[in-house]
Write a protein that holds these residues in place. Structure first.
Motif, PDB file in Angstrom:
ATOM      1  N   MET A 113     -24.371  17.504  42.269  1.00  0.00           N
ATOM      2  CA  MET A 113     -23.008  17.534  42.781  1.00  0.00           C
ATOM      3  C   MET A 113     -22.955  17.065  44.235  1.00  0.00           C
ATOM      4  O   MET A 113     -22.010  16.390  44.656  1.00  0.00           O
ATOM      5  CB  MET A 113     -22.431  18.943  42.659  1.00  0.00           C
ATOM      6  N   LYS A 114     -23.956  17.418  44.989  1.00  0.00           N
ATOM      7  CA  LYS A 114     -24.004  17.011  46.395  1.00  0.00           C
ATOM      8  C   LYS A 114     -24.128  15.496  46.521  1.00  0.00           C
ATOM      9  O   LYS A 114     -23.489  14.878  47.382  1.00  0.00           O
ATOM     10  CB  LYS A 114     -25.192  17.693  47.085  1.00  0.00           C
ATOM     11  N   LYS A 117     -21.169  13.572  43.380  1.00  0.00           N
ATOM     12  CA  LYS A 117     -19.929  14.278  43.068  1.00  0.00           C
ATOM     13  C   LYS A 117     -18.848  13.345  42.546  1.00  0.00           C
ATOM     14  O   LYS A 117     -18.081  13.694  41.640  1.00  0.00           O
ATOM     15  CB  LYS A 117     -19.416  15.029  44.297  1.00  0.00           C
ATOM     16  N   ASP A 125     -17.357  21.547  38.596  1.00  0.00           N
ATOM     17  CA  ASP A 125     -17.036  22.603  39.563  1.00  0.00           C
ATOM     18  C   ASP A 125     -16.761  23.910  38.828  1.00  0.00           C
ATOM     19  O   ASP A 125     -17.232  24.975  39.240  1.00  0.00           O
ATOM     20  CB  ASP A 125     -15.811  22.215  40.394  1.00  0.00           C
TER      21      ASP A 125
END
Length: 213
Positions: A113-114, A117, A125
């Motif tokens: 996700m970092k 994303k 999420d």
């Protein structure tokens, strides 16, 4: 179309999905006979969450390959689930696998996700938020089992050890995969195995262990 066999990102997606699929199954199979009514009800609720996460991740693995996923109806895992959770047959085994595996999975998903994303939809999420609830629940039960009487604490520690060795090996493979680093999915300095050891060793077990791949 990306070749599944040569795309480590597909392997990552399927590994996470397989473990969540099995954890969902075990939360029903084993959790229905949990030590308390509340534990059993919570297990059934979490099972739906884990199975939902598995479907999302299987769908993502199809998208990574350039395939149309459609409606995912999973009948069985692809063979990448870790043996400890596959063989879990009681509440102690289940909680050890649920906690350890989701700690490892959480680290990888947060890393993705970092770095990626923009390529992952809002459902990821939501999945991470639900997973945090599962981790809190499993950690709370871990402390209860560690502080229990008789053979339970030692049994739990042995199961944590078995689960952690497999999870650490996987994290080491993910961390050091040149394709994942080259594509920007995993940062070279993220140290997933080190983060994993830090979290697992917060459990008040009789001994601290550094798990390596």
């Amino acid at each position: 179309m990306a070749d599944k066999q040569s795309n480590p990102l597909v392997t990552v997606a399927e590994t996470i999905a397989d473990n969540k699929f099995i954890m969902g199954d075990k939360l029903v199979e084993v959790g229905v006979s949990g030590p308390t009514l509340e534990a059993s009800l919570s297990s059934i609720s979490m099972a739906q969450g884990e199975l939902g996460h598995a479907r999302l991740l299987y769908r993502w693995s199809y998208e990574v390959q350039g395939l149309r996923a459609g409606k995912i109806d999973v009948k069985e895992q692809t063979g990448k689930a870790f043996s400890q959770i596959v063989n879990a047959s009681n509440w102690v085994d289940l909680i050890a696998g649920l906690y350890v595996n989701n700690v490892a999975i959480d680290l990888v998903l947060k890393e993705l996700m970092k770095n990626k994303k923009e390529e992952l939809n809002a459902q990821f999420d939501k999945m991470l938020n639900e997973q945090e609830e599962h981790l809190i629940y499993a950690e709370d039960w871990s402390h209860q089992l560690i502080n229990d009487k008789g053979a339970i604490p030692k049994r739990f520690e042995a199961q944590v050890d078995e689960a952690a060795r497999a999870a650490a090996k996987w994290l080491d493979e993910v961390q050091n995969d040149e394709h994942l680093q080259g594509s920007g999915a995993v940062s070279k300095n993220s140290d997933l195995p080190g983060q994993f050891n830090t979290v697992i060793n917060k459990l008040p077990l009789d001994r601290n262990v550094t798990y390596v791949g």
